[in-house]
Design an enzyme around this catalytic site. Structure first.
Site, mmCIF file in Angstrom:
data_model
loop_
_atom_site.group_PDB
_atom_site.id
_atom_site.type_symbol
_atom_site.label_atom_id
_atom_site.label_comp_id
_atom_site.label_asym_id
_atom_site.label_seq_id
_atom_site.Cartn_x
_atom_site.Cartn_y
_atom_site.Cartn_z
ATOM 1 N N SER A 38 0.828 -1.199 0.000
ATOM 2 C CA SER A 38 0.000 0.000 0.000
ATOM 3 C C SER A 38 0.873 1.263 0.000
ATOM 4 O O SER A 38 1.718 1.421 -0.870
ATOM 5 C CB SER A 38 -0.955 -0.028 1.194
ATOM 6 O OG SER A 38 -1.958 0.949 1.076
ATOM 7 N N ASP A 182 -5.501 -3.552 -2.810
ATOM 8 C CA ASP A 182 -4.531 -3.314 -1.737
ATOM 9 C C ASP A 182 -3.972 -4.608 -1.133
ATOM 10 O O ASP A 182 -4.727 -5.478 -0.694
ATOM 11 C CB ASP A 182 -5.243 -2.512 -0.643
ATOM 12 C CG ASP A 182 -4.301 -1.922 0.381
ATOM 13 O OD1 ASP A 182 -3.186 -2.430 0.532
ATOM 14 O OD2 ASP A 182 -4.705 -0.950 1.041
#
Length: 309
Positions: A38, A182
């Site tokens: 991320s 993610d």
């Protein structure tokens, strides 16, 4: 590849990591490989890109300079929400939902433009420091780690940063079976991956403290609610990731000898340093300013100065 820098997810709290990294670099820490998830994947890619650019231009390789550049990047390029995303209109949200073409609550074109502006595949591949980032294939439910030799690496980088629901799914080459989000859905911190890869000295920088405390947020605000729910989930996964890896490491022979059999054959106990804020870092992802970014940079720098690496 003994020194491994592991950067966990955390949205715009990634500025905290940049502060820690600057402090670590000033102490002489030099990674051989950088792992990211991320926001951590963005920081990792920026650092490796900077090091690759130094190599390509014939400069001396300086992690200190790369860390200083990362600090400046956050302070000058991520100063408000629209540097990263743009909220969609009510009409756009309603239409995409009704037509089953939902593409998130925000447009990530600003983030895509930013990544293409500051990251070059040539620099990443030329870097003397390795890079691995993780993204989750939502069709399979598994996390995939890729390096700059992987085709469409930039798309994986976008996917690694794509907060579920808030941001659109990234389809690699437009293929439905290669739909990614993610990496924090599975690994908020890629510390286990670093351990599996044989790191001898692992420094893990997380953006969340061990416990999430109170703090007001408007539960009627959809974006604020998504951010809060993800914050809680991320914190729980992060704590589990760290506990599991540290438990495995501490169960290995104390003398550093290599395990000869069993599920951890080939492993040996290594040094693991976990760096994370002592208190929750509060920030409004919809209304942050350059002062908020500066505050997180300074908090990270102070925490990094007080840690050994």
């Amino acid at each position: 590849m003994s020194n491994m820098l592991v950067l966990a997810g955390g949205s715009v709290k990634g500025a905290f990591q940049a502060g820690v990294i600057k402090a670590l670099a000033e102490k002489g820490f030099q990674p051989d490989v950088i792992y990211g998830i991320s926001a951590g994947s963005l920081n990792a890619a920026f650092l490796v890109n900077a090091l690759g650019q130094q190599h390509v231009s014939g400069q001396a390789i300086s992690f200190q300079q790369a860390a200083d550049d990362l600090w400046d990047f956050w302070e000058t390029r991520i100063t408000r929400p629209d540097c990263l995303s743009k909220p969609l209109s009510i009409f756009e949200l309603g239409w995409t939902a009704l037509t089953k073409k939902f593409r998130g609550l925000v447009s990530t074109q600003p983030l895509r433009d930013l990544i293409h502006d500051v990251v070059s595949i040539r620099n990443l591949q030329a870097s003397p420091v390795g890079l691995k980032i993780g993204a989750v294939n939502i069709m399979e439910g598994r996390i995939h780690y890729v390096d700059p030799s992987t085709p469409e690496f930039i798309e994986y980088l976008m996917a690694s940063s794509a907060v579920p629901i808030l941001m659109p799914v990234v389809k690699i080459n437009g293929e439905v079976r290669r739909s990614y989000l993610d990496g924090g859905l599975r690994d908020v911190t890629p510390i286990r991956q670093a351990l599996d890869d044989g790191g001898k000295n692992i420094v893990c920088v997380s953006c969340h403290p061990e416990a999430i405390e109170g703090g007001y947020f408007d539960s009627g605000d959809l974006l604020a609610l998504v951010d809060r729910v993800m914050d809680i989930a991320v914190n729980e996964i992060l704590n589990s990731d760290l506990r599991e890896t540290i438990l495995i490491n501490n169960s290995l022979p104390a003398d550093g000898s290599i395990v000869q059999g069993g599920p951890y054959q080939g492993y040996q106990r290594v040094k693991i340093e976990s760096i994370r804020p002592e208190q929750p870092i509060t920030i409004d992802i919809q209304h942050f300013t350059k002062l908020d970014i500066r505050r997180m940079l300074e908090i990270g720098y102070e925490v990094g100065r007080n840690k050994k690496a």
